[in-house]
Motif scaffolding. Structure first.
Motif, mmCIF file in Angstrom:
data_model
loop_
_atom_site.group_PDB
_atom_site.id
_atom_site.type_symbol
_atom_site.label_atom_id
_atom_site.label_comp_id
_atom_site.label_asym_id
_atom_site.label_seq_id
_atom_site.Cartn_x
_atom_site.Cartn_y
_atom_site.Cartn_z
ATOM 1 N N ASP A 252 -4.221 -7.200 13.651
ATOM 2 C CA ASP A 252 -4.401 -5.647 14.131
ATOM 3 C C ASP A 252 -4.564 -5.330 12.616
ATOM 4 N N VAL A 253 -5.737 -4.746 12.292
ATOM 5 C CA VAL A 253 -5.925 -4.088 10.850
ATOM 6 C C VAL A 253 -6.664 -3.010 11.114
ATOM 7 N N LYS A 254 -6.512 -2.258 12.271
ATOM 8 C CA LYS A 254 -6.887 -1.084 12.864
ATOM 9 C C LYS A 254 -6.775 -0.115 11.662
ATOM 10 N N VAL A 255 -5.367 0.135 11.172
ATOM 11 C CA VAL A 255 -5.161 1.289 10.090
ATOM 12 C C VAL A 255 -5.891 1.088 8.831
ATOM 13 N N ILE A 256 -5.956 -0.347 8.390
ATOM 14 C CA ILE A 256 -6.960 -0.541 7.246
ATOM 15 C C ILE A 256 -8.449 -0.223 7.389
ATOM 16 N N PHE A 257 -8.986 -0.515 8.592
ATOM 17 C CA PHE A 257 -10.256 -0.232 8.877
ATOM 18 C C PHE A 257 -10.532 1.333 8.897
ATOM 19 N N GLU A 258 -9.603 2.000 9.330
ATOM 20 C CA GLU A 258 -9.804 3.396 9.564
ATOM 21 C C GLU A 258 -9.757 4.106 8.089
ATOM 22 N N SER A 259 -9.223 3.392 7.246
ATOM 23 C CA SER A 259 -9.000 3.867 5.734
ATOM 24 C C SER A 259 -10.426 3.750 5.097
ATOM 25 N N ILE A 260 -11.409 3.297 5.474
ATOM 26 C CA ILE A 260 -12.784 3.292 5.109
ATOM 27 C C ILE A 260 -13.324 4.700 4.811
ATOM 28 N N GLU A 261 -12.749 5.579 5.893
ATOM 29 C CA GLU A 261 -13.231 6.962 5.837
ATOM 30 C C GLU A 261 -12.568 7.698 4.994
ATOM 31 N N ASP A 262 -11.362 7.600 4.774
ATOM 32 C CA ASP A 262 -10.570 8.296 3.740
ATOM 33 C C ASP A 262 -11.007 7.804 2.231
ATOM 34 N N LEU A 263 -11.515 6.520 2.109
ATOM 35 C CA LEU A 263 -11.877 6.139 0.900
ATOM 36 C C LEU A 263 -13.303 6.770 0.390
ATOM 37 N N ALA B 55 -16.163 -2.925 2.574
ATOM 38 C CA ALA B 55 -16.345 -1.898 3.913
ATOM 39 C C ALA B 55 -17.092 -2.596 4.910
ATOM 40 N N TYR B 56 -18.192 -3.311 4.533
ATOM 41 C CA TYR B 56 -19.371 -3.851 5.348
ATOM 42 C C TYR B 56 -18.725 -5.485 5.780
ATOM 43 N N ARG B 57 -17.924 -6.010 4.990
ATOM 44 C CA ARG B 57 -17.476 -7.202 5.279
ATOM 45 C C ARG B 57 -16.461 -6.910 6.144
ATOM 46 N N LEU C 200 0.718 -1.038 -0.054
ATOM 47 C CA LEU C 200 -0.024 0.084 0.092
ATOM 48 C C LEU C 200 0.899 1.116 0.116
ATOM 49 N N LYS C 201 2.099 1.231 0.464
ATOM 50 C CA LYS C 201 2.895 2.317 0.461
ATOM 51 C C LYS C 201 3.266 2.713 -0.982
ATOM 52 N N THR C 202 3.134 1.736 -2.095
ATOM 53 C CA THR C 202 3.728 2.164 -3.539
ATOM 54 C C THR C 202 2.185 2.324 -4.226
ATOM 55 N N ASP C 203 1.192 1.758 -3.838
ATOM 56 C CA ASP C 203 -0.032 2.005 -4.433
ATOM 57 C C ASP C 203 -1.337 2.270 -3.476
ATOM 58 N N ASP C 204 -1.628 3.368 -3.491
ATOM 59 C CA ASP C 204 -2.609 3.889 -2.633
ATOM 60 C C ASP C 204 -4.108 4.159 -3.436
ATOM 61 N N SER C 205 -4.231 3.415 -4.345
ATOM 62 C CA SER C 205 -5.474 3.911 -5.387
ATOM 63 C C SER C 205 -6.625 3.364 -4.677
ATOM 64 N N ILE C 206 -7.756 3.727 -4.969
ATOM 65 C CA ILE C 206 -9.169 3.368 -4.448
ATOM 66 C C ILE C 206 -9.297 2.035 -4.633
ATOM 67 N N LEU C 207 -8.814 1.217 -5.840
ATOM 68 C CA LEU C 207 -8.960 -0.115 -5.872
ATOM 69 C C LEU C 207 -8.043 -1.070 -5.028
ATOM 70 N N SER C 208 -6.801 -0.347 -4.810
ATOM 71 C CA SER C 208 -5.945 -1.186 -3.805
ATOM 72 C C SER C 208 -6.569 -1.003 -2.392
ATOM 73 N N GLY C 209 -6.974 0.076 -2.177
ATOM 74 C CA GLY C 209 -7.655 0.220 -0.784
ATOM 75 C C GLY C 209 -8.613 -0.654 -0.635
ATOM 76 N N SER C 210 -9.704 -0.607 -1.439
ATOM 77 C CA SER C 210 -10.794 -1.674 -1.360
ATOM 78 C C SER C 210 -10.359 -3.104 -1.496
ATOM 79 N N MET C 211 -9.343 -3.462 -2.176
ATOM 80 C CA MET C 211 -8.865 -4.896 -2.037
ATOM 81 C C MET C 211 -8.252 -5.148 -0.555
ATOM 82 N N ALA C 212 -7.554 -3.947 0.069
ATOM 83 C CA ALA C 212 -7.171 -4.212 1.373
ATOM 84 C C ALA C 212 -8.339 -4.344 2.366
#
Length: 657
Positions: free
Chosen positions: A189-200, A228-230, A165-177
């Motif tokens: 610990d996936v807190k950072v990924i969970f909080e990325s929902i708001e940024d997306l 996101a809901y999953r 994710l450091k090299t690819d922060d696109s919406i598609l990559s964020g959704s795949m994360a």
């Protein structure tokens, strides 16, 4: 304190009035159409289509066929062969490709009784998790491992995902994360990924304050919503998505429900299935089930209350908060409860005419409350449904009269009762005016009304020529039509005397019984100067065919003139030849080669062709011959000039030596 409370209440009412609700719903008809899209994807041509078709049918609760028919082209004819879905997936999978394994594993899992070779798949998938792996590959690997029931090293995956994710922060990559994190163990610990929902969500595009989408991409928007809901369900936390944002996502997905490809159909079904059943946000859809038209015969307005997939929401209390007439803003009802008419508590009805609502267009605003509190339900208020109340119209006080312009005699008034016709024909001439008066009344309350369309039509019974006039109402809603027979003779009737049928035509969007009533027959006689009007051609008869005439060619000049002109044109040539003879032209250097002879013959042929064009040939034939002669002349001339240039070079070299 009282003033502050009043302002607070007004603000609350404003917010409720502007509440956002889904604009439509995925009806059973829509779901049947999507099922047909999935079924029509067979016979499968690629693994991805098979994946979307099988998973789409499962999402919609349809039975997944075990086989499909494949058309085979034989030497003699075409025939069909039954192919097993499981065998197709197994034969199409590439065990060296994580993406192919993802599609195949999801399809076999949906089929239920189909297994891939886990040993071959596991080696490929585990080897793909390495330094430098990109997000899409990681998504395919983790999803395939989960589908196959193989172990996933959550910590290793999180580390690889963080670096990717450091090299690819696109919406598609964020959704795949989001999807990847949802498939890891709950202890990870996936807190950072969970909080990325708001940024997306912040990167989504809002359209018309009703829709929320990512770059107009259906697949990307649906993929994010599902992810996101999953992840929210796996973490047991509400996703960082506002309620109105969830409704806007639902509106966008619903706006794309008429897609035709298996992938797009799957995206619609997957996104709406998620919004129709999750732990946090379930948009409530209120859609009109009955006809838009409300009348004395059908006085009830029925609405369907469901989730976006037309599913039941349990026992509800549905109220019509208000019903406002569009014409003048009059509110005819408020806080009226609807009655449930279906066992599944999805269909409710309101007897709209109990409010004594008159004819007109109305906007009804609804609100919903669950009998058992459910925090998941959103969009509970502000849903609007439009209806129109129609009425039956009566025609009363109909009077026909022929009045003398000089008023020398009192007018002869004939009263007519709808829908009857006058017993005898009326006769009028150019010295009189034809006057018709009538009143339209609403049968529901016997009040005078006006129609959007009210015409008087006069039709010549012999020629069928129609003349239509507009009838206008005065301030008391009394319609009056007046025709000056003499003044309108030429302009409207082409001065054609005779028997005319007089019809009253009334129509309106709010009139249940529009009609064309034959009121009377009129014998009209127009001025004496148009007595021969019967012999005039009918404007509505077909005219004679117009045949196009090409302009005749201009006459050529006499032969003497053209011969003299030709002589003048050739005179310079004769003068040139005479001068050559007098001066003694030296033609010894003329090269006797094929190119030289061909070039000069070609030039001469072109001149002869021009002469033939002048006296005989047309332009098209001339261009055809000129193309042939010109090409040969060009080739010969090019070769001739080349040979002359070579001779000059040789002569120059000999002189330098």
């Amino acid at each position: 304190m009282t003033r502050g409370t009043t302002l607070l209440v007004l603000f609350a009412l404003t917010v409720v009035g502007q509440a956002l609700t889904p604009t439509t719903v995925l009806t059973t008809v829509d779901q049947a159409r999507l099922k047909a899209v999935f079924e029509n994807a067979r016979p499968f041509t690629d693994l991805a289509s098979a994946h979307y078709s099988i998973l789409g049918l499962k999402l919609l609760g349809a039975q997944i066929p075990n086989t499909h028919m494949v058309k085979i082209e034989g030497e003699c004819c075409q025939y069909e062969r039954v192919e097993d879905n499981c065998n197709y997936v197994k034969s199409a999978v590439d065990y060296k490709s994580p993406e192919s394994l993802y599609y195949a594993s999801a399809a076999t899992k949906a089929l239920g009784n189909c297994q891939l070779s886990n040993s071959n798949a596991q080696n490929t998938l585990q080897a793909a998790i390495k330094d430098g792996v990109d997000v899409p590959t990681l998504f395919f690997v983790v999803s395939a491992l989960t589908n196959l029931g193989l172990p996933v090293n959550s910590n290793e995956v999180v580390n690889a995902l963080t670096e990717a994710l450091k090299t690819d922060d696109s919406i598609l990559s964020g959704s795949m994360a989001l999807h990847i994190a949802a498939q890891l163990s709950k202890e990870t610990d996936v807190k950072v990924i969970f909080e990325s929902i708001e940024d997306l969500v912040a990167q989504a595009d809002e359209v018309g304050e009703k829709y929320l989408q990512f770059e107009g991409d259906l697949g990307l928007t649906s993929f994010f919503v599902v992810g996101a809901y999953r992840l929210a369900g796996q973490q047991n936390k509400a996703p960082l998505i506002m309620e109105d944002q969830a409704v806007k996502f639902a509106n966008y997905l619903l706006s794309r429900k008429h897609v035709q490809s298996p992938k797009n159909a799957y995206d619609v079904a997957a996104g709406l299935s998620t919004l129709g059943n999750n732990k946090y946000h379930i948009p409530v859809c209120i859609t009109r089930e009955s006809s838009m038209t409300v009348s004395s015969a059908q006085s009830k307005v029925q609405v369907r209350v469901s989730n976006v997939m037309s599913g039941a929401l349990g026992k509800l209390t549905v109220k019509a908060d208000s019903a406002e007439r569009k014409e003048d803003g009059a509110v005819v009802l408020s806080n009226s409860a609807l009655t449930a008419v279906a066992k599944d508590n999805t269909l409710y009805e309101l007897d709209f005419l109990k409010t004594k609502a008159g004819r007109g267009f109305y906007t009804i605003e609804f609100s919903v409350a669950a009998d058992k509190p459910d925090s998941r339900l959103i969009g509970l208020s502000g849903a609007q449904v439009e209806v129109k109340v129609v009425t039956t119209v009566n025609v009363e006080e109909v009077e026909l009269s022929l009045e003398d312009k000089d008023q020398s005699t009192p007018p002869r008034v004939t009263k007519v009762q709808y829908p009857q016709k006058t017993g005898s024909n009326l006769a009028g001439d150019h010295h009189q005016n034809l006057v018709m008066k009538f009143l339209l009344k609403d049968k529901a309350d016997n009040s005078a009304m006006e129609a959007h369309q009210a015409f008087v039509r006069l039709t010549n019974k012999r020629t069928k020529q129609e003349v239509i006039f507009v009838a206008e109402a005065d301030d008391d809603h009394v319609y009056k039509f007046e025709l000056d027979i003499g003044a309108s003779a030429k302009e409207h009737f082409n001065s054609l005397s005779g028997l005319y049928a007089m019809d009253l035509v009334v129509g309106d969007a709010l009139i249940q019984n529009p009609f064309a009533w034959n009121v009377a027959d009129l014998q009209l006689k127009f001025p004496e100067d148009s007595a021969t009007s019967e012999e005039k051609p009918n404007l509505y008869q077909p005219r004679e065919e117009i045949k196009h005439m090409f302009r005749e060619p201009e006459v050529r000049p006499p032969a003497t003139v053209s011969t003299a002109f030709t002589g003048l044109v050739l005179l310079p040539v004769l003068i040139l030849l005479g001068l050559w003879i007098k001066l003694g032209v030296n033609i010894a250097n003329f090269p006797l080669s094929l190119s030289a002879i061909g070039f000069h013959i070609g030039l001469g042929s072109i001149l002869v062709l021009y002469y033939l064009f002048f006296v005989q040939l047309n332009m098209f034939d001339t261009l055809k011959y000129l193309a042939i002669l010109g090409t040969l002349t060009f080739l010969a001339g090019n070769r001739l000039l080349g040979s002359i240039a070579n001779k000059r070079k040789q002569l120059l070299r000999s002189r330098l030596r």
